[in-house]
Write an enzyme that holds these catalytic residues in place. Sequence first.
Site, PDB file in Angstrom:
ATOM      1  N   ARG A 133      35.824  44.182  55.406  1.00  0.00           N
ATOM      2  CA  ARG A 133      35.949  45.044  56.852  1.00  0.00           C
ATOM      3  C   ARG A 133      36.040  46.450  56.760  1.00  0.00           C
ATOM      4  O   ARG A 133      35.812  46.978  57.788  1.00  0.00           O
ATOM      5  CB  ARG A 133      37.045  44.300  57.619  1.00  0.00           C
ATOM      6  CG  ARG A 133      36.590  43.069  58.098  1.00  0.00           C
ATOM      7  CD  ARG A 133      37.827  42.310  58.688  1.00  0.00           C
ATOM      8  NE  ARG A 133      38.905  41.998  57.487  1.00  0.00           N
ATOM      9  CZ  ARG A 133      40.121  41.217  57.932  1.00  0.00           C
ATOM     10  NH1 ARG A 133      40.487  41.334  59.427  1.00  0.00           N
ATOM     11  NH2 ARG A 133      40.929  41.139  57.030  1.00  0.00           N
TER      12      ARG A 133
ATOM     13  N   ASP B 180      47.232  47.159  49.832  1.00  0.00           N
ATOM     14  CA  ASP B 180      46.671  47.562  51.003  1.00  0.00           C
ATOM     15  C   ASP B 180      47.969  47.631  52.003  1.00  0.00           C
ATOM     16  O   ASP B 180      47.509  47.865  53.201  1.00  0.00           O
ATOM     17  CB  ASP B 180      45.528  46.391  51.537  1.00  0.00           C
ATOM     18  CG  ASP B 180      45.824  45.238  51.912  1.00  0.00           C
ATOM     19  OD1 ASP B 180      47.094  44.909  51.709  1.00  0.00           O
ATOM     20  OD2 ASP B 180      45.211  44.373  52.559  1.00  0.00           O
TER      21      ASP B 180
HETATM   22  C1  UD1 Z   1      48.073  36.901  52.557  1.00  0.00           C
HETATM   23  C2  UD1 Z   1      49.002  35.556  52.739  1.00  0.00           C
HETATM   24  C3  UD1 Z   1      49.482  35.255  54.193  1.00  0.00           C
HETATM   25  C4  UD1 Z   1      50.228  36.875  54.662  1.00  0.00           C
HETATM   26  C5  UD1 Z   1      49.485  37.946  54.566  1.00  0.00           C
HETATM   27  C6  UD1 Z   1      50.116  39.449  54.615  1.00  0.00           C
HETATM   28  C7  UD1 Z   1      48.155  34.037  51.127  1.00  0.00           C
HETATM   29  C8  UD1 Z   1      47.420  33.043  50.947  1.00  0.00           C
HETATM   30  N1  UD1 Z   1      48.260  34.428  52.338  1.00  0.00           N
HETATM   31  O1  UD1 Z   1      46.871  36.521  53.419  1.00  0.00           O
HETATM   32  O2  UD1 Z   1      50.399  34.331  54.198  1.00  0.00           O
HETATM   33  O3  UD1 Z   1      50.714  36.451  55.770  1.00  0.00           O
HETATM   34  O4  UD1 Z   1      48.771  37.816  53.318  1.00  0.00           O
HETATM   35  O5  UD1 Z   1      49.190  40.335  54.771  1.00  0.00           O
HETATM   36  O6  UD1 Z   1      48.592  34.683  49.995  1.00  0.00           O
HETATM   37  N2  UD1 Z   1      43.689  39.255  46.423  1.00  0.00           N
HETATM   38  C9  UD1 Z   1      43.454  39.200  45.085  1.00  0.00           C
HETATM   39  N3  UD1 Z   1      42.927  38.339  44.440  1.00  0.00           N
HETATM   40  C10 UD1 Z   1      42.287  37.219  45.272  1.00  0.00           C
HETATM   41  C11 UD1 Z   1      42.605  37.357  46.729  1.00  0.00           C
HETATM   42  C12 UD1 Z   1      43.167  38.285  47.206  1.00  0.00           C
HETATM   43  O7  UD1 Z   1      44.041  40.116  44.181  1.00  0.00           O
HETATM   44  O8  UD1 Z   1      41.835  36.217  44.609  1.00  0.00           O
HETATM   45  C13 UD1 Z   1      44.626  40.626  47.019  1.00  0.00           C
HETATM   46  C14 UD1 Z   1      43.718  41.305  48.152  1.00  0.00           C
HETATM   47  O9  UD1 Z   1      42.762  42.181  47.419  1.00  0.00           O
HETATM   48  C15 UD1 Z   1      44.750  41.751  48.838  1.00  0.00           C
HETATM   49  C16 UD1 Z   1      45.951  40.527  48.759  1.00  0.00           C
HETATM   50  O10 UD1 Z   1      45.693  40.057  47.588  1.00  0.00           O
HETATM   51  O11 UD1 Z   1      45.443  42.889  48.448  1.00  0.00           O
HETATM   52  C17 UD1 Z   1      46.130  39.589  49.951  1.00  0.00           C
HETATM   53  O12 UD1 Z   1      44.701  38.856  50.112  1.00  0.00           O
HETATM   54  P1  UD1 Z   1      44.275  38.563  51.467  1.00  0.00           P
HETATM   55  O13 UD1 Z   1      42.980  37.987  51.106  1.00  0.00           O
HETATM   56  O14 UD1 Z   1      44.101  39.880  52.256  1.00  0.00           O
HETATM   57  O15 UD1 Z   1      45.202  37.693  52.115  1.00  0.00           O
HETATM   58  P2  UD1 Z   1      45.508  37.641  53.553  1.00  0.00           P
HETATM   59  O16 UD1 Z   1      44.543  36.492  54.050  1.00  0.00           O
HETATM   60  O17 UD1 Z   1      45.748  38.576  54.241  1.00  0.00           O
HETATM   61 CA    CA Z   2      45.409  40.919  53.911  1.00  0.00          CA
END
Ligand code: UD1
Ligand code: CA
Length: 437
Positions: free
Chosen positions: A18, A109
């Site tokens: 996004r 982030d």
């Molecule tokens: C996540 C949480 C959610 C919480 C929210 C808070 C999970 C499943 N959910 O959701 O409960 O309320 O954060 O902001 O954890 N990332 C990786 N590798 C991956 C996937 C993600 O490094 O394979 C990193 C992303 O870059 C990011 C962070 O993990 O910095 C969170 O990932 P994101 O996909 O944004 O999770 P949310 O859906 O926000």
């Molecule tokens: Ca997030």
Amino acid sequence: MLNKKVKSIILAAGKGTRMKSEMPKVLHSIFNKPLLGYVLDAVNNINCTDESFVIVGHEAEKVENFVKSYCDNAKCILQSPQLGTGDAVNKAAPYLKDFDGYVIVVCGDTPLITSETIQDFVLFHDNNHADLTVMSAIFENPKNYGRIIRDKNKKFIAIVEEKDATPEQKAVKEINAGIYCINWKTVSDAFNNLQNNNAQGEYYLTDIVKWAVEKNLTVQSYILENNEEIFGINSKVHLAQATKILNRKSVTRLMEEGVQIVDPDTTFISPETTIGADTLVLPNVYITGKNIIGKNCKIGPFAHIRDGAVIGNNVRIGNFVEVKKSVIKDNTNVSHLSYIGDAELGSKVNIGAGTITANYNPISKVKSKTIIKDGANTGSNSVLVAPVTVNEMASVGAGSVITKDVEAYSLAVTRAPMKILSNWVKRKIEQLSGGNK
Ligand code: UD1
Ligand code: CA
């Protein structure tokens, strides 16, 4: 003092779709500092983390280069493909074998998280001898966050993602902030047992809660009062909102410390800038990076201080002046339309309007220093071609281009001598009107 050692894992492998950008999300900046820099600072400043692991994936090389340049106790670990937050943390597991301490997990982030909060969070975990502590917050609009699920006795038993939640669970306003403190020895096995049979087909970090509850471990939530701190950046709109929040905190702190800021709404001052009491900051000033500004100064309106400025007391930095990586001593004036870069200005120096320190050679790409010693002055529109020194009490004539050092108490002028052609205009007019007859 904590009972255990602390290491941190920062999740930064996601793409950040996004942001609509070619640059990885965590490298987007606020006040010239990437989001990831804020998070690294927050975990490092609690004074008990000895090592951080940054999980990288999307544009891994760029993120890794930044991390290497920014701090020396962080190691990047590649996660490819990105199979979810649980899989991301698991990538650090080989580096944590036999680690008998706490692991804090933070997202890359969330730049507004403070070290005070993380410190308090870890202490809360430690004091309660918990196995797993999850930071939560109450949001009136909890949409898109994981929800904190409690049983009849209010016991915290699971986190359910928005996409997997029942309507009843969606109504819960206590959300998962995405910051965890894990007693690695007792909980790390959870990562070998994660499943991806959920709405997103991902290995969720959040599922470790249910695992730990089933194992009868001590699981708790730490409710954060100031939910602003866990604001996660997903778009450029969020980036601007976070900039405003950080700015408001920094101008408020400065005003409380005695700085007069005429219009906080149009004044931007980075969190790492300190300013002495009774300094007046006028509207439309933009200050980024790390700077030290003294007492009783007058800054602006419309001044730009970029980074690495060390400014003494009673200094004036006026309109349309840019200062970068320079030392400016007490009682010196740089009042209008000047560029002071890679320079050292003594005290009681007067910089005339439109003075430029020409610090950069675009061919050699080398930046050089300009030194202007106590009591010296430059006339308007002078260019000081660095490296160059203007010694004590010396004077540079207006419009000069200075390429050699100027001796103390001397005048340097490089402009062509002034000529007066008497009645030149009159003769022109006469010629022209004669021609028209
Ligand atoms: C996540 C949480 C959610 C919480 C929210 C808070 C999970 C499943 N959910 O959701 O409960 O309320 O954060 O902001 O954890 N990332 C990786 N590798 C991956 C996937 C993600 O490094 O394979 C990193 C992303 O870059 C990011 C962070 O993990 O910095 C969170 O990932 P994101 O996909 O944004 O999770 P949310 O859906 O926000
Ligand atoms: Ca997030």
